[in-house]
Design an enzyme around this catalytic site. Sequence first.
Site, PDB file in Angstrom:
ATOM      1  N   GLU A   4       0.854  -1.190   0.000  1.00 28.00           N
ATOM      2  CA  GLU A   4       0.000   0.000   0.000  1.00 28.00           C
ATOM      3  C   GLU A   4       0.891   1.241   0.000  1.00 28.00           C
ATOM      4  O   GLU A   4       1.798   1.365   0.827  1.00 28.00           O
ATOM      5  CB  GLU A   4      -0.926  -0.013   1.228  1.00 28.00           C
ATOM      6  CG  GLU A   4      -1.894   1.143   1.217  1.00 28.00           C
ATOM      7  CD  GLU A   4      -3.162   0.892   2.036  1.00 28.00           C
ATOM      8  OE1 GLU A   4      -3.421  -0.267   2.449  1.00 28.00           O
ATOM      9  OE2 GLU A   4      -3.906   1.869   2.247  1.00 28.00           O
ATOM     10  N   LYS A  45      -3.774  -0.064  13.996  1.00 32.48           N
ATOM     11  CA  LYS A  45      -4.636   0.993  13.441  1.00 32.48           C
ATOM     12  C   LYS A  45      -6.059   0.568  13.777  1.00 32.48           C
ATOM     13  O   LYS A  45      -6.526  -0.466  13.296  1.00 32.48           O
ATOM     14  CB  LYS A  45      -4.433   1.067  11.929  1.00 32.48           C
ATOM     15  CG  LYS A  45      -5.410   1.994  11.196  1.00 32.48           C
ATOM     16  CD  LYS A  45      -5.068   2.075   9.706  1.00 32.48           C
ATOM     17  CE  LYS A  45      -6.033   2.938   8.931  1.00 32.48           C
ATOM     18  NZ  LYS A  45      -5.692   3.051   7.502  1.00 32.48           N
ATOM     19  N   GLU A 105     -10.506   4.682   9.086  1.00 31.74           N
ATOM     20  CA  GLU A 105     -10.647   4.276   7.684  1.00 31.74           C
ATOM     21  C   GLU A 105     -11.171   2.844   7.565  1.00 31.74           C
ATOM     22  O   GLU A 105     -10.667   2.045   6.789  1.00 31.74           O
ATOM     23  CB  GLU A 105      -9.307   4.432   6.953  1.00 31.74           C
ATOM     24  CG  GLU A 105      -8.797   5.859   6.968  1.00 31.74           C
ATOM     25  CD  GLU A 105      -7.550   6.100   6.139  1.00 31.74           C
ATOM     26  OE1 GLU A 105      -6.752   5.166   5.976  1.00 31.74           O
ATOM     27  OE2 GLU A 105      -7.395   7.242   5.654  1.00 31.74           O
ATOM     28  N   LYS A 138       1.164  10.858  13.491  1.00 26.26           N
ATOM     29  CA  LYS A 138       1.744  11.373  12.240  1.00 26.26           C
ATOM     30  C   LYS A 138       2.272  12.787  12.468  1.00 26.26           C
ATOM     31  O   LYS A 138       1.771  13.513  13.321  1.00 26.26           O
ATOM     32  CB  LYS A 138       0.700  11.376  11.127  1.00 26.26           C
ATOM     33  CG  LYS A 138       0.319   9.981  10.642  1.00 26.26           C
ATOM     34  CD  LYS A 138      -0.538  10.013   9.382  1.00 26.26           C
ATOM     35  CE  LYS A 138      -0.897   8.590   8.952  1.00 26.26           C
ATOM     36  NZ  LYS A 138      -1.689   8.518   7.723  1.00 26.26           N
ATOM     37  N   ASP A 195      -2.501  14.304   6.927  1.00 31.18           N
ATOM     38  CA  ASP A 195      -1.998  13.025   6.422  1.00 31.18           C
ATOM     39  C   ASP A 195      -0.767  13.191   5.537  1.00 31.18           C
ATOM     40  O   ASP A 195      -0.890  13.063   4.312  1.00 31.18           O
ATOM     41  CB  ASP A 195      -3.120  12.317   5.641  1.00 31.18           C
ATOM     42  CG  ASP A 195      -2.762  10.880   5.305  1.00 31.18           C
ATOM     43  OD1 ASP A 195      -1.787  10.365   5.860  1.00 31.18           O
ATOM     44  OD2 ASP A 195      -3.482  10.272   4.476  1.00 31.18           O
ATOM     45  N   GLU A 255       3.857   9.086  -0.924  1.00 33.78           N
ATOM     46  CA  GLU A 255       2.460   8.997  -1.341  1.00 33.78           C
ATOM     47  C   GLU A 255       1.939  10.327  -1.890  1.00 33.78           C
ATOM     48  O   GLU A 255       1.215  10.355  -2.881  1.00 33.78           O
ATOM     49  CB  GLU A 255       1.606   8.554  -0.143  1.00 33.78           C
ATOM     50  CG  GLU A 255       0.122   8.544  -0.436  1.00 33.78           C
ATOM     51  CD  GLU A 255      -0.727   8.106   0.758  1.00 33.78           C
ATOM     52  OE1 GLU A 255      -0.171   7.814   1.834  1.00 33.78           O
ATOM     53  OE2 GLU A 255      -1.953   8.059   0.599  1.00 33.78           O
TER      54      GLU A 255
HETATM   55  C1  GCV Z   1      -2.422   2.406   5.335  1.00 35.49           C
HETATM   56  C2  GCV Z   1      -3.686   7.397   4.221  1.00 35.49           C
HETATM   57  C3  GCV Z   1      -3.276   6.469   3.103  1.00 35.49           C
HETATM   58  C4  GCV Z   1      -3.714   5.046   3.386  1.00 35.49           C
HETATM   59  C5  GCV Z   1      -3.096   4.618   4.728  1.00 35.49           C
HETATM   60  C6  GCV Z   1      -3.576   5.582   5.808  1.00 35.49           C
HETATM   61  C7  GCV Z   1      -2.980   5.274   7.158  1.00 35.49           C
HETATM   62  O1  GCV Z   1      -5.062   7.513   4.279  1.00 35.49           O
HETATM   63  O2  GCV Z   1      -3.832   6.927   1.891  1.00 35.49           O
HETATM   64  O3  GCV Z   1      -3.265   4.227   2.344  1.00 35.49           O
HETATM   65  O4  GCV Z   1      -3.465   3.304   5.050  1.00 35.49           O
HETATM   66  O5  GCV Z   1      -3.190   6.902   5.449  1.00 35.49           O
HETATM   67  O6  GCV Z   1      -1.994   5.894   7.499  1.00 35.49           O
HETATM   68  O7  GCV Z   1      -3.503   4.408   7.849  1.00 35.49           O
END
Ligand code: GCV
Length: 717
Positions: free
Chosen positions: A185, A305, A309, A378, A383, A411
């Site tokens: 990912e 996590k 999401e 983070k 993000d 990303e």
């Molecule tokens: C692993 C963002 C990214 C997701 C990631 C998420 C996270 O939303 O786009 O791919 O998921 O962060 O840090 O959990």
Amino acid sequence: MKSIVKILVSFFVLLWTVSVKAEDGSRLWLRYETVSDPELLKTYRTQISGWRIEGNSPTMQIAAKELKQGLEGLLASPVTSVSDIKTGMIIAGTPESSSLIRSANLQEKLKGLGNEGYILLSTKIQGKEVFVITANKDTGVLYGVFHFLRLIQTQKSINKLDIINVPKTTLRILDHWDNLDRTVERGYAGFSLWDWQRLPEYISPVYKEYARANASIGINGTVLTNVNANALILNPDYLIKVAALANVFRPYGIRVYLTARFSAPIELGKLKTADPLDPEVIAWWKKKTEEIYRYIPDFGGFLVKANSEGQPGPQNYGRSHADGANMLADAVKPFGGIVMWRAFVYDNNVPDDRAKQAYNEFVPLDGKFRDNVLIQVKNGPIDFQPREPFHPLFGAMPKTPLMMEFQITQEYLGFATHLVYLAPLYQECLESDTWVNGKGSTVAKVIDGSLENHTISGLAGVTNIGNDRNWTGHPFAQANWYAFGRLAWDPFLGSDKIADDWIRMTFSNQKEFVDPIRDMMLNSRETTVQYMTPLGLHHIMGNGHHYGPGPWVDMGRADWTSVYYHKADSLGIGFERTAAGSGATGQYAAPVDKFYSDLSTCPENLLLWFHHLPWDYRMKSGKILWDELCFQYTAGVNSVIRMQEEWAKKQGMIDEDRFEEVKSLLSIQAKEAKWWRDACIAYFQQFSKRPVPEGLEKPEHSLDYYKNQRFYYVPGN
Ligand code: GCV
């Protein structure tokens, strides 16, 4: 005559380096090419007469191999392991493994080193001037060996060495967002390194190479699996594979961690619930953890996590994040394990600014976590955007160790195609002053534990590594892995020093190469901010895959759209986060709140993060906001063109392979920077209704052209 010979020798060494050796980038910063300065080479050869590793543990054997390989390469002569003590010998060992080291009387110096620190010292043993590399534990010696070799790789003096180096953090971890099917990912460098299908029998040599590279920069942990977790990793048929990897990594000082899917008791254990207060669930995790430790006795612990999401978590059962984290913490505690619980939580159904939600959720839980839980935060409140202010949680949970989560994979910064050196982004965050305990309460002091005297501390980096030959896709993306490791060891190091070391080890020590390329790297992050998200804009990328610009994205979950973040309309642009808006600035300590809220002090590079302003708002440059936005976008594109010009001048100074690769990638970057600029200006212009300022290029195509572009099979999605 002498100088002609010198010039000729240098010429042939250079010719040999640049034309004979093909480089695919796989050797990273551990290339150990022969010292290119003939005088210096002569000096090193005179200074170093041999080496001796005192001890025979697997870690010491690795240290010996590294020293041999390093010295032979760097000095281009066989530097042998010898038993008699001669002047100029390198003696490496611990007081436990070596009577020679014990005889050097270093007890006092060794006291403050802990398990990972080391000493590099010029001293006398048996009356002979020698180099000593020592530590309390073997891993420290290995780190010391890498440091010693780095001095030569970067052509530093090894005269009168007196270096004591102790990591400022206890956890220095790479987070792999690797799935069990080997997709990664947000990974842009191929597939996952972990060959689950052929593990545990087949141990790819790449695992050792990975561990070696990490050890060379002090990384001491790896989370093997994606935070969007698959419970199957906790099954014995996978645990045996995890154990095989852990066995490879152990002598390099690296522990293995796994992501724990919160609903695993239901998915694997066939329980009816995953409620963290349910006795059966507690018992299931306890048993599962015992099983994991049977396979991997030094298992590091879990990364989770939860309730983010779509991931399951304690809130599915009306429980808090603390309830969930503590249940797992209790399970790993008897084995010395830890839990890293992520604060990346936000919910579209919560009617508050997404930037505020993690703080709202976690601050009330401060003091409620077990002592082996760290909250992984983070760097910024949204993000991993090209620029964010520091996360307001830093400093706001004094009773809980907070761990930094940086993203190394790009990303939101051009994938593995754009040359973006991320250390300045990391450093900007680490140097930010939270003011929670008065001036100087920097984020670095929060996460190294020193501000509140926490004994566990650390940084995690979402890695950019895949099975590409050069590990990271872009040759310069290796610098981000490298810089993360160095900063995790010492969050106060400067990005310029790190870049300097990396360039010298990875490419060349030639001043004409090092100086301009270091400058190019140091500017590259700001350049990217300018052509993607200047003036505090954020989250305006393509939908889902996050490739390219997408300021028009307005469908689906509101907090996944772009319009939610830029709020552009005919009156102005930006997200009002002061007390007049969402009130997010109120989550910072009072001086920081004031700093960001007041338009006269708010840094212009975060202006639209905190303020919604009219298009004709007067900037410090004297330009109106709209014009400044156009200038910033254009400056970003122009900087990439300058990077291309600078790189072109480096032809012949390094190997053709990497030169050509970077050249090609820079040309894609230039194309994409222009795409970002044109698409964003075309989009925002429909609201500003103002012309692009005189002298600046106008968007090449119509807004519809950019909006209608479709991309298939974007990597990492
Ligand atoms: C692993 C963002 C990214 C997701 C990631 C998420 C996270 O939303 O786009 O791919 O998921 O962060 O840090 O959990």
